[in-house]
Design a protein around this motif. Structure first.
Motif, PDB file in Angstrom:
ATOM      1  N   MET A 116      10.743  -5.687 -12.352  1.00  0.00           N
ATOM      2  CA  MET A 116       9.606  -6.244 -11.620  1.00  0.00           C
ATOM      3  C   MET A 116       8.354  -6.186 -12.490  1.00  0.00           C
ATOM      4  SD  MET A 116      10.914  -6.924  -8.636  1.00  0.00           S
ATOM      5  CE  MET A 116      12.408  -6.489  -7.734  1.00  0.00           C
ATOM      6  N   ASP A 117       7.634  -7.291 -12.606  1.00  0.00           N
ATOM      7  CA  ASP A 117       6.362  -7.264 -13.320  1.00  0.00           C
ATOM      8  C   ASP A 117       5.356  -6.388 -12.590  1.00  0.00           C
ATOM      9  OD1 ASP A 117       6.625  -9.423 -15.519  1.00  0.00           O
ATOM     10  OD2 ASP A 117       7.334 -10.452 -13.720  1.00  0.00           O
ATOM     11  N   PHE A 118       5.307  -6.551 -11.275  1.00  0.00           N
ATOM     12  CA  PHE A 118       4.332  -5.833 -10.451  1.00  0.00           C
ATOM     13  C   PHE A 118       4.795  -5.840  -9.011  1.00  0.00           C
ATOM     14  CE2 PHE A 118       0.912  -6.316  -7.339  1.00  0.00           C
ATOM     15  CZ  PHE A 118       0.168  -5.168  -7.571  1.00  0.00           C
ATOM     16  N   THR A 119       4.623  -4.720  -8.345  1.00  0.00           N
ATOM     17  CA  THR A 119       4.801  -4.693  -6.904  1.00  0.00           C
ATOM     18  C   THR A 119       3.959  -3.563  -6.336  1.00  0.00           C
ATOM     19  OG1 THR A 119       6.417  -4.922  -5.112  1.00  0.00           O
ATOM     20  CG2 THR A 119       6.800  -3.149  -6.716  1.00  0.00           C
ATOM     21  N   ILE A 120       3.715  -3.624  -5.034  1.00  0.00           N
ATOM     22  CA  ILE A 120       2.826  -2.676  -4.377  1.00  0.00           C
ATOM     23  C   ILE A 120       3.236  -2.552  -2.917  1.00  0.00           C
ATOM     24  CG2 ILE A 120       1.149  -4.484  -3.811  1.00  0.00           C
ATOM     25  CD1 ILE A 120      -1.096  -2.445  -4.305  1.00  0.00           C
ATOM     26  N   MET A 121       2.995  -1.409  -2.319  1.00  0.00           N
ATOM     27  CA  MET A 121       3.259  -1.238  -0.898  1.00  0.00           C
ATOM     28  C   MET A 121       2.433  -2.238  -0.102  1.00  0.00           C
ATOM     29  SD  MET A 121       3.530   2.906  -0.444  1.00  0.00           S
ATOM     30  CE  MET A 121       3.317   2.734   1.321  1.00  0.00           C
ATOM     31  N   ASN A 122       3.024  -2.777   0.977  1.00  0.00           N
ATOM     32  CA  ASN A 122       2.315  -3.829   1.698  1.00  0.00           C
ATOM     33  C   ASN A 122       2.873  -4.028   3.099  1.00  0.00           C
ATOM     34  OD1 ASN A 122       4.135  -6.535   1.850  1.00  0.00           O
ATOM     35  ND2 ASN A 122       4.696  -5.304   0.045  1.00  0.00           N
ATOM     36  N   GLU A 123       2.087  -4.700   3.921  1.00  0.00           N
ATOM     37  CA  GLU A 123       2.522  -5.105   5.260  1.00  0.00           C
ATOM     38  C   GLU A 123       2.690  -6.612   5.343  1.00  0.00           C
ATOM     39  OE1 GLU A 123       0.099  -3.576   8.385  1.00  0.00           O
ATOM     40  OE2 GLU A 123       0.679  -1.501   8.023  1.00  0.00           O
ATOM     41  N   GLY A 124       2.873  -7.248   4.203  1.00  0.00           N
ATOM     42  CA  GLY A 124       3.092  -8.685   4.200  1.00  0.00           C
ATOM     43  C   GLY A 124       1.799  -9.468   4.324  1.00  0.00           C
ATOM     44  N   PRO A 125       1.880 -10.800   4.274  1.00  0.00           N
ATOM     45  CA  PRO A 125       0.682 -11.634   4.396  1.00  0.00           C
ATOM     46  C   PRO A 125       0.129 -11.608   5.822  1.00  0.00           C
ATOM     47  CG  PRO A 125       2.664 -12.987   4.265  1.00  0.00           C
ATOM     48  CD  PRO A 125       3.099 -11.578   4.044  1.00  0.00           C
ATOM     49  N   LYS A 126      -1.195 -11.476   5.933  1.00  0.00           N
ATOM     50  CA  LYS A 126      -1.858 -11.380   7.232  1.00  0.00           C
ATOM     51  C   LYS A 126      -3.138 -12.223   7.232  1.00  0.00           C
ATOM     52  CE  LYS A 126       0.874  -7.972   8.734  1.00  0.00           C
ATOM     53  NZ  LYS A 126       1.774  -8.059   9.906  1.00  0.00           N
ATOM     54  N   ASP A 127      -3.662 -12.462   8.423  1.00  0.00           N
ATOM     55  CA  ASP A 127      -4.970 -13.102   8.558  1.00  0.00           C
ATOM     56  C   ASP A 127      -6.038 -12.052   8.816  1.00  0.00           C
ATOM     57  OD1 ASP A 127      -3.992 -15.712   8.240  1.00  0.00           O
ATOM     58  OD2 ASP A 127      -3.382 -15.779  10.348  1.00  0.00           O
ATOM     59  N   TYR A 128      -5.767 -10.832   8.385  1.00  0.00           N
ATOM     60  CA  TYR A 128      -6.657  -9.704   8.654  1.00  0.00           C
ATOM     61  C   TYR A 128      -6.867  -8.925   7.365  1.00  0.00           C
ATOM     62  CZ  TYR A 128      -7.858  -4.912   9.964  1.00  0.00           C
ATOM     63  OH  TYR A 128      -8.454  -3.676  10.039  1.00  0.00           O
ATOM     64  N   CYS A 129      -8.086  -8.443   7.172  1.00  0.00           N
ATOM     65  CA  CYS A 129      -8.372  -7.572   6.035  1.00  0.00           C
ATOM     66  C   CYS A 129      -9.353  -6.502   6.496  1.00  0.00           C
ATOM     67  CB  CYS A 129      -8.957  -8.355   4.862  1.00  0.00           C
ATOM     68  SG  CYS A 129      -9.328  -7.334   3.416  1.00  0.00           S
ATOM     69  N   TYR A 130      -8.969  -5.242   6.316  1.00  0.00           N
ATOM     70  CA  TYR A 130      -9.816  -4.139   6.768  1.00  0.00           C
ATOM     71  C   TYR A 130     -11.088  -4.035   5.948  1.00  0.00           C
ATOM     72  CZ  TYR A 130     -11.257   0.600   8.031  1.00  0.00           C
ATOM     73  OH  TYR A 130     -11.977   1.675   8.460  1.00  0.00           O
ATOM     74  N   TRP A 131     -11.027  -4.404   4.677  1.00  0.00           N
ATOM     75  CA  TRP A 131     -12.115  -4.141   3.754  1.00  0.00           C
ATOM     76  C   TRP A 131     -13.133  -5.267   3.630  1.00  0.00           C
ATOM     77  CZ3 TRP A 131     -12.175   0.744   3.167  1.00  0.00           C
ATOM     78  CH2 TRP A 131     -11.008   1.484   3.031  1.00  0.00           C
ATOM     79  N   ALA A 132     -12.882  -6.416   4.234  1.00  0.00           N
ATOM     80  CA  ALA A 132     -13.815  -7.539   4.140  1.00  0.00           C
ATOM     81  C   ALA A 132     -13.480  -8.542   5.235  1.00  0.00           C
ATOM     82  CB  ALA A 132     -13.727  -8.204   2.766  1.00  0.00           C
ATOM     83  N   ASP A 133     -14.428  -9.384   5.579  1.00  0.00           N
ATOM     84  CA  ASP A 133     -14.176 -10.450   6.539  1.00  0.00           C
ATOM     85  C   ASP A 133     -13.175 -11.429   5.928  1.00  0.00           C
ATOM     86  OD1 ASP A 133     -15.017 -13.435   7.396  1.00  0.00           O
ATOM     87  OD2 ASP A 133     -15.312 -12.055   9.074  1.00  0.00           O
TER      88      ASP A 133
END
Length: 282
Positions: A113-130
């Motif tokens: 894998m070039d890169f991977t990270i823990m995630n909850e998949g694609p969302k329409d929500y972001c805690y850190w910004a609108d």
């Protein structure tokens, strides 16, 4: 070469947690390579605790200072540059590994894998910004993921290198409206999200959560660590406050690993907001 990257900077308790984590990793995989990035405090620790790390380094000021002041979130956005390995598993130090889950199993799963990270998949929500403002700022139609940077895997490839260049750029030039975090102008996770939206680089698997965290994995709260080890590789105590039952789980696990590895006084959990003023909110 394959290895684990840990970053422990800003408070001595992070170094103590790094020792606990390294002890747990070595209990499950005695020969694993562990590189610790720190701000000099490791040299005050007992020799047997220093030896838990295969290598260590105090990075150049540019990797952990912003405008001449210490910035302890910034090094996470520099993990590609800070790692000495060809294949790197980055772990936040505020977790403990499950002793019956050798980290070699995870390396085997992620190899190539070039890169991977823990995630909850694609969302329409972001805690850190609108999310609307974030989409407008970034443009394009690449998915917006919820990332958790407590576990990141990458290999020394051009794709990963280019991705981390975008991570650094996003962090170094924060846009108005983003939340600050622990004294930094923006959280590292938001920089990872922005870089993903810009590049189209996404995790190898959606909803990939190999580390247990009490605030996120609510449906598993009733389970004991020996049961959680069937589902997760590690147990996180992330956040500015840790529930009492999670403290007890972590403390019991670290006591076991300390006995195995000959550590006299393993770190016992304290709420981060009690010793880091910048973590009073989250």
């Amino acid at each position: 070469m394959t290895g684990i990257l840990l970053i422990a900077m800003g408070h001595v308790n992070y170094l103590k947690m790094a020792v606990n984590l390294a002890a747990s990793l070595r209990t499950s995989d005695p020969n694993v390579s562990i590189h610790l990035v720190h701000d000099g405090g490791l040299y005050d620790f007992p020799a047997n605790e220093q030896r838990l790390f295969t290598s260590e380094a105090v990075p150049a000021d540019g990797a952990w200072h912003t405008k001449g002041h210490p910035d302890y979130i910034k090094p996470k956005t520099r993990m590609y540059d800070l790692s000495p390995f060809e294949k790197t598993l980055f772990l936040d130090v505020d977790m403990i590994w499950m002793c019956d889950r050798p980290v070699s199993e995870l390396f085997e799963e992620l190899e190539g894998m070039d890169f991977t990270i823990m995630n909850e998949g694609p969302k329409d929500y972001c805690y850190w910004a609108d999310p609307g403002e974030l989409r407008q700022m970034v443009g394009g139609d690449n998915p917006m993921y919820i990332f958790y940077s407590e576990l990141v895997y990458f290999e020394r490839t051009q794709k990963a290198k280019d991705y981390f260049k975008l991570v650094k750029k996003a962090f170094d030039k924060p846009k108005p409206g983003t939340k600050t975090f622990s004294g930094s102008a923006m959280p590292d996770e938001l920089a990872f999200i922005i870089a993903s939206m810009q590049s189209g680089v996404v995790p190898h698997k959606d909803n990939w959560l190999p580390i247990y965290w009490h605030f996120r994995d609510r449906k598993h709260r009733h389970l004991q660590p020996y049961q959680l080890s069937k589902l997760f590789y590690g147990y996180s105590i992330g956040g500015n406050v840790t529930p009492e039952y999670a403290k007890a789980h972590y403390n019991n696990l670290t006591a076991h690993y300390a006995k195995v590895m000959g550590i006299n006084q393993p770190y016992q959990v304290r709420d981060k907001r009690s010793y880091i003023p910048e973590r009073s909110k989250y």
